[in-house]
Design a protein around this motif. Structure first.
Motif, PDB file in Angstrom:
ATOM      1  N   ILE A  26       0.832  -1.261   0.146  1.00 50.59           N
ATOM      2  CA  ILE A  26       0.079   0.091   0.122  1.00 50.59           C
ATOM      3  C   ILE A  26       0.917   1.219   0.090  1.00 50.59           C
ATOM      4  O   ILE A  26       0.604   2.181  -0.791  1.00 50.59           O
ATOM      5  N   LEU A  28       3.782   1.596  -1.244  1.00 44.65           N
ATOM      6  CA  LEU A  28       4.532   1.746  -2.539  1.00 44.65           C
ATOM      7  C   LEU A  28       3.356   2.044  -3.582  1.00 44.65           C
ATOM      8  O   LEU A  28       3.761   2.955  -4.344  1.00 44.65           O
ATOM      9  N   MET A  29       2.324   1.670  -3.312  1.00 44.11           N
ATOM     10  CA  MET A  29       1.154   2.201  -4.260  1.00 44.11           C
ATOM     11  C   MET A  29       0.951   3.504  -4.193  1.00 44.11           C
ATOM     12  O   MET A  29       0.730   4.289  -5.180  1.00 44.11           O
ATOM     13  N   VAL A  32       3.663   5.411  -6.043  1.00 48.52           N
ATOM     14  CA  VAL A  32       3.453   5.290  -7.342  1.00 48.52           C
ATOM     15  C   VAL A  32       2.749   6.739  -7.704  1.00 48.52           C
ATOM     16  O   VAL A  32       2.512   7.336  -8.648  1.00 48.52           O
ATOM     17  N   ILE A 265      12.846   4.897  -8.907  1.00 40.36           N
ATOM     18  CA  ILE A 265      13.913   4.714  -9.673  1.00 40.36           C
ATOM     19  C   ILE A 265      15.032   3.988  -8.639  1.00 40.36           C
ATOM     20  O   ILE A 265      15.374   3.073  -9.124  1.00 40.36           O
ATOM     21  N   LEU A 268      13.669   0.651  -8.105  1.00 39.29           N
ATOM     22  CA  LEU A 268      13.931  -0.673  -9.161  1.00 39.29           C
ATOM     23  C   LEU A 268      14.905  -0.970  -9.145  1.00 39.29           C
ATOM     24  O   LEU A 268      15.624  -1.902  -9.470  1.00 39.29           O
ATOM     25  N   ILE A 269      16.303   0.056  -8.997  1.00 43.51           N
ATOM     26  CA  ILE A 269      17.637  -0.291  -9.012  1.00 43.51           C
ATOM     27  C   ILE A 269      17.928  -1.486  -7.867  1.00 43.51           C
ATOM     28  O   ILE A 269      18.563  -2.283  -8.225  1.00 43.51           O
ATOM     29  N   LEU A 271      15.700  -3.517  -6.615  1.00 48.87           N
ATOM     30  CA  LEU A 271      15.067  -4.673  -6.847  1.00 48.87           C
ATOM     31  C   LEU A 271      15.815  -5.370  -8.064  1.00 48.87           C
ATOM     32  O   LEU A 271      15.982  -6.740  -7.827  1.00 48.87           O
ATOM     33  N   LEU A 272      16.435  -4.625  -8.841  1.00 46.33           N
ATOM     34  CA  LEU A 272      17.226  -5.164 -10.054  1.00 46.33           C
ATOM     35  C   LEU A 272      18.415  -6.036  -9.651  1.00 46.33           C
ATOM     36  O   LEU A 272      18.894  -7.079  -9.623  1.00 46.33           O
ATOM     37  N   TRP A 275      17.648  -9.058  -7.532  1.00 45.40           N
ATOM     38  CA  TRP A 275      17.373 -10.057  -8.359  1.00 45.40           C
ATOM     39  C   TRP A 275      18.523 -10.862  -8.951  1.00 45.40           C
ATOM     40  O   TRP A 275      18.711 -12.102  -8.865  1.00 45.40           O
ATOM     41  N   THR A 279      19.611 -14.628  -8.137  1.00 47.30           N
ATOM     42  CA  THR A 279      19.698 -15.302  -9.215  1.00 47.30           C
ATOM     43  C   THR A 279      21.132 -16.133  -9.148  1.00 47.30           C
ATOM     44  O   THR A 279      21.277 -17.471  -9.389  1.00 47.30           O
TER      45      THR A 279
END
Lengths: 295, 93
Positions: A26, A28-29, A32, A265, A268-269, A271-272, A275, A279
């Motif tokens: 919530i 985070l939404m 946004v 932004i 997202l960085i 998160l990338l 990941w 991985t």
């Protein structure tokens, strides 16, 4: 082999999903929603579209903070990982020294971040701080308040002091899990100290080292409290990392829209990178398991 | 319940609705045609359908950001590129 699947187990996850929704999804939404609007307070919002994102992506201020953040993370990783391995290798493996070392190593981790900042802020002061005063007395022109280089050194040394212990504890856990048989075989083969480290200890520590790198990178990339308490992002903007800049923008300037765009932004960085690390870790584990089965 | 503090707009509601729809569709897809077991694609590591959706969404976000930073504010082409990228991910990754 046929596995039995029971999808009812998913219902057990619902309470966690509820908690995550309230604490993460919530908010985070909301961020946004803020990132595509402008507000002057009073809960009134005006549509801005992708304007704030465009402003951020073309802003020198944002990229400068990003560069400082990457540089900071790179430096602390380059120091903390080898130093942590070195300390872990030299810690006792048995006897009374083990609990003593473990407690000593754990101490910096138990200190709250703002307290660490305060400790180093006072420690580095040239008028009353032990470090600052001592350096001045021996002729070193040190002043983290006015010199950007000194501010960087202080922030890096503080982070190394605070977080190397984590790397040490993780590496130590990896080291003590190596069975004695490996060392005995190496001794029979007449392996050197370096060969033991290179071919036994380092491969066995690989997994914990990946976790250490992941944790330290994420944490240093999101660092806020300690440098904020010590330098406040200064002198000038020399230690203004992304998180500090973000707070300045959101709370100091009340530029909610640009700050929300910057948050996304930044998110997202992170998160990338998470990941990628995840991985690499999981595939490394899968490859190791495969080699073990084949070997 | 007053949710005005969340500052909802129609485009952001559509955005989150689409993501929710994608997640529901993935569940339905898996139910109707099971096959989400890991497979090795061009990246040489195992991915499930869920992984591929995640990679598609994350990649799409970066495609939009790159378009915004390098080309301009008209994001329809970035959206088209993201769809092509997502199809590529689901097909080859």
């Amino acid at each position: 082999m046929n596995k039995t699947w029971n999808n009812k187990a998913w219902f057990m996850v619902l309470p966690v999903l509820f908690l995550v929704a309230i604490s993460a999804i919530i908010p985070l939404m909301t961020v946004v929603n803020y990132s595509v609007q402008d507000t002057f307070g009073n809960n009134e919002f005006f549509w801005a579209g992708a304007e704030w994102f465009e402003e951020m992506l073309t802003s020198d201020r944002f990229w400068a903070a990003m560069g400082r953040n990457l540089l900071f993370s790179g430096i602390v990783l380059l120091i903390e990982i080898p130093l942590g391995i070195l300390i872990a290798l030299n810690m006792p493996k048995s006897g009374w020294g083990v609990p003593v070392c473990l407690v000593l190593m754990a101490l910096p981790l138990l200190i709250p971040w703002n307290v660490v900042g305060t400790i180093w802020q006072v420690f580095g002061r040239v008028d009353i701080g032990l470090l600052g005063y001592a350096l001045r007395e021996v002729g070193v022109d040190y002043n983290y308040v006015s010199d950007p280089f000194d501010a960087w050194v202080t922030v890096i040394v503080m982070d190394v002091w605070h977080w190397t212990s984590l790397v040490v504890l993780l590496c130590y856990a990896g080291l003590v899990s190596i069975p004695d048989a490996y060392y005995q075989a190496a001794k029979i083969d007449g392996a050197s100290r370096w060969a033991v480290f290179r071919y036994i200890q380092l491969p066995k520590m690989n997994r914990v080292l990946l976790i250490a790198v992941l944790l330290r990178f994420m944490d240093s990339f999101m660092i806020y409290t300690e440098p904020f308490v010590v330098t406040g992002g200064g002198p000038g903007n020399s230690t203004t990392f992304l998180s500090i800049d973000l707070v300045k923008m959101a709370v100091g300037q009340f530029d909610i829209g640009p700050a929300a765009a910057m948050s996304i932004i930044y998110f997202l960085i992170i998160l990338l990178l998470s990941w990628v690390f995840y991985t690499v870790m999981t595939n490394y584990d899968a490859a190791s398991d495969g080699e073990r089965r084949d070997g | 319940m007053d949710l005005s503090w969340m500052a909802w707009t129609l485009p952001t509601a559509i955005f989150f609705g689409t993501i929710l729809l994608l997640l529901v569709s993935m569940a339905v897809w898996e139910y109707v045609s099971p096959g989400g077991n890991p497979r090795v694609g061009v990246l040489r590591f195992e991915t499930t359908r869920g992984d591929r959706l995640f990679v598609s969404l994350l990649g799409s976000a970066f495609i939009h950001l790159a378009w915004l930073g390098l080309v301009g504010p008209n994001l329809w082409w970035a959206l088209a590129l993201s769809v092509v990228y997502a199809i590529g991910v689901f097909r080859f990754v």
